[in-house]
Enzyme design. Sequence first.
Site, mmCIF file in Angstrom:
data_model
loop_
_atom_site.group_PDB
_atom_site.id
_atom_site.type_symbol
_atom_site.label_atom_id
_atom_site.label_comp_id
_atom_site.label_asym_id
_atom_site.label_seq_id
_atom_site.Cartn_x
_atom_site.Cartn_y
_atom_site.Cartn_z
ATOM 1 N N ASN A 9 12.203 57.759 42.229
ATOM 2 C CA ASN A 9 11.859 56.347 42.070
ATOM 3 C C ASN A 9 11.791 55.726 43.458
ATOM 4 O O ASN A 9 12.817 55.487 44.085
ATOM 5 C CB ASN A 9 12.926 55.660 41.202
ATOM 6 C CG ASN A 9 12.717 54.164 41.116
ATOM 7 O OD1 ASN A 9 11.638 53.670 41.421
ATOM 8 N ND2 ASN A 9 13.759 53.447 40.705
ATOM 9 N N TRP A 10 10.574 55.484 43.889
ATOM 10 C CA TRP A 10 10.401 54.967 45.258
ATOM 11 C C TRP A 10 10.739 53.492 45.388
ATOM 12 O O TRP A 10 10.831 52.979 46.500
ATOM 13 C CB TRP A 10 8.951 55.177 45.716
ATOM 14 C CG TRP A 10 8.579 56.604 45.978
ATOM 15 C CD1 TRP A 10 9.400 57.707 45.902
ATOM 16 C CD2 TRP A 10 7.288 57.082 46.360
ATOM 17 N NE1 TRP A 10 8.680 58.837 46.219
ATOM 18 C CE2 TRP A 10 7.386 58.478 46.499
ATOM 19 C CE3 TRP A 10 6.055 56.475 46.589
ATOM 20 C CZ2 TRP A 10 6.300 59.279 46.858
ATOM 21 C CZ3 TRP A 10 4.971 57.254 46.949
ATOM 22 C CH2 TRP A 10 5.098 58.645 47.087
ATOM 23 N N LYS A 11 10.797 52.791 44.271
ATOM 24 C CA LYS A 11 10.993 51.336 44.315
ATOM 25 C C LYS A 11 9.895 50.708 45.190
ATOM 26 O O LYS A 11 8.772 51.203 45.158
ATOM 27 C CB LYS A 11 12.409 51.004 44.807
ATOM 28 C CG LYS A 11 13.450 51.835 44.044
ATOM 29 C CD LYS A 11 14.862 51.428 44.283
ATOM 30 C CE LYS A 11 15.774 52.352 43.474
ATOM 31 N NZ LYS A 11 17.172 51.949 43.518
ATOM 32 N N HIS A 95 14.478 49.580 34.461
ATOM 33 C CA HIS A 95 15.374 49.870 35.578
ATOM 34 C C HIS A 95 16.301 48.668 35.792
ATOM 35 O O HIS A 95 15.885 47.519 35.605
ATOM 36 C CB HIS A 95 14.563 50.158 36.839
ATOM 37 C CG HIS A 95 15.416 50.674 37.957
ATOM 38 N ND1 HIS A 95 16.170 49.829 38.741
ATOM 39 C CD2 HIS A 95 15.668 51.926 38.379
ATOM 40 C CE1 HIS A 95 16.843 50.565 39.619
ATOM 41 N NE2 HIS A 95 16.558 51.836 39.423
ATOM 42 N N GLU A 97 17.224 47.145 38.311
ATOM 43 C CA GLU A 97 16.709 46.120 39.231
ATOM 44 C C GLU A 97 15.733 45.194 38.517
ATOM 45 O O GLU A 97 15.676 43.998 38.799
ATOM 46 C CB GLU A 97 16.063 46.797 40.451
ATOM 47 C CG GLU A 97 17.130 47.398 41.363
ATOM 48 C CD GLU A 97 16.684 48.628 42.124
ATOM 49 O OE1 GLU A 97 15.480 48.888 42.234
ATOM 50 O OE2 GLU A 97 17.573 49.356 42.614
ATOM 51 N N GLU A 167 21.850 55.246 34.231
ATOM 52 C CA GLU A 167 22.042 54.841 35.622
ATOM 53 C C GLU A 167 23.128 53.776 35.693
ATOM 54 O O GLU A 167 22.839 52.575 35.517
ATOM 55 C CB GLU A 167 20.731 54.271 36.188
ATOM 56 C CG GLU A 167 19.619 55.296 36.268
ATOM 57 C CD GLU A 167 18.681 54.993 37.421
ATOM 58 O OE1 GLU A 167 18.498 55.881 38.261
ATOM 59 O OE2 GLU A 167 18.171 53.870 37.500
ATOM 60 N N GLY A 173 22.163 53.204 44.736
ATOM 61 C CA GLY A 173 22.001 52.805 46.130
ATOM 62 C C GLY A 173 23.301 52.577 46.868
ATOM 63 O O GLY A 173 23.311 52.032 47.967
ATOM 64 N N SER A 212 22.702 57.425 43.211
ATOM 65 C CA SER A 212 23.196 58.151 44.381
ATOM 66 C C SER A 212 23.145 59.672 44.226
ATOM 67 O O SER A 212 24.009 60.377 44.746
ATOM 68 C CB SER A 212 24.611 57.684 44.750
ATOM 69 O OG SER A 212 24.595 56.316 45.118
ATOM 70 N N GLY A 233 16.595 57.767 43.618
ATOM 71 C CA GLY A 233 16.037 56.684 44.433
ATOM 72 C C GLY A 233 15.920 57.095 45.883
ATOM 73 O O GLY A 233 14.988 57.793 46.277
ATOM 74 N N GLY A 234 16.902 56.703 46.684
ATOM 75 C CA GLY A 234 16.858 56.923 48.133
ATOM 76 C C GLY A 234 16.481 58.334 48.555
ATOM 77 O O GLY A 234 15.655 58.529 49.460
HETATM 78 P P1 PGA Z 1 19.597 55.802 44.239
HETATM 79 O O1 PGA Z 1 18.695 55.006 43.160
HETATM 80 O O2 PGA Z 1 19.346 57.272 44.007
HETATM 81 O O3 PGA Z 1 19.092 55.320 45.565
HETATM 82 O O4 PGA Z 1 21.007 55.440 43.966
HETATM 83 C C1 PGA Z 1 18.574 55.476 41.848
HETATM 84 C C2 PGA Z 1 17.661 54.574 41.064
HETATM 85 O O5 PGA Z 1 17.690 53.355 41.263
HETATM 86 O O6 PGA Z 1 16.906 55.054 40.204
#
Ligand code: PGA
Length: 251
Positions: A9-11, A95, A97, A167, A173, A212, A233-234
């Site tokens: 997930n690049w956001k 998600h 966010e 999640e 993050g 994470s 994500g990251g």
């Molecule tokens: P993260 O993000 O791996 O950077 O914690 C996960 C996500 O939001 O899907």
Amino acid sequence: MRTPLIAGNWKMHKTVAQSERFISGLLPLLYAADGVEVGICVPYTDLQAMVDSARGSRVEVYAQNMHEAPEGAFTGEISAEMLTEIDVHGVVLGHSERREFFNETDTALAEKLLAARAAGLAAILCVGETEDQRTDGATESVLKRQLERGLALLDAEALAELVIAYEPVWAIGTGAVATAEQAQEACAFIRSRVAVIDAAAAESVRILYGGSVKADNAAELLALPDVDGALVGGASLEPESFAAIIGAAVS
Ligand code: PGA
């Protein structure tokens, strides 16, 4: 047996030029990823380029949101048909966010899942509790509510083909990955809630862990009986770290 899915997930990261550099770095690293499904969830502006560049590879391209209506006066939104027209494979919905910053509701998510299904898009529904909710002992009631409302409109067949990402918001993050015990417990609970709706679908539905996930913790999480993959994500922003997580899913 459920096929593992590793989705990045690049956001709100990567221009088209950056996404092209990423995919040309990633594809050569995937020669040994047999038996693993790979997805990248990219910004709208990268979709066409990534669909074209990933064509013929094992990488499937997902959008990060979608509107539930087929069309209409919804400035700034994108419909399912706009995604399928350019061969987008699927969409990530709900998600945390989007729930937190963009008022995404469970009711809208139920309709989005139905619209995605009708259009033939694969869907990943995200659920998870905040830190306060976990501290209050409300993890299961939060997951139960998100699932009951979010899955309300899907039939058993759609449910069986759905992907649900667990999640925990406190792990996203932050580097504070859930322990194996926490991840397994929540993912097993999610499967048990799907079983309440349809027992066979619960066996087929894939449940990802997200929050994470990194190359050095992926193997332990992916080995858990109710974890069928990861939403990353990251660590999905660099081909090497993403490929290492995909490698950890190869059995
Ligand atoms: P993260 O993000 O791996 O950077 O914690 C996960 C996500 O939001 O899907």
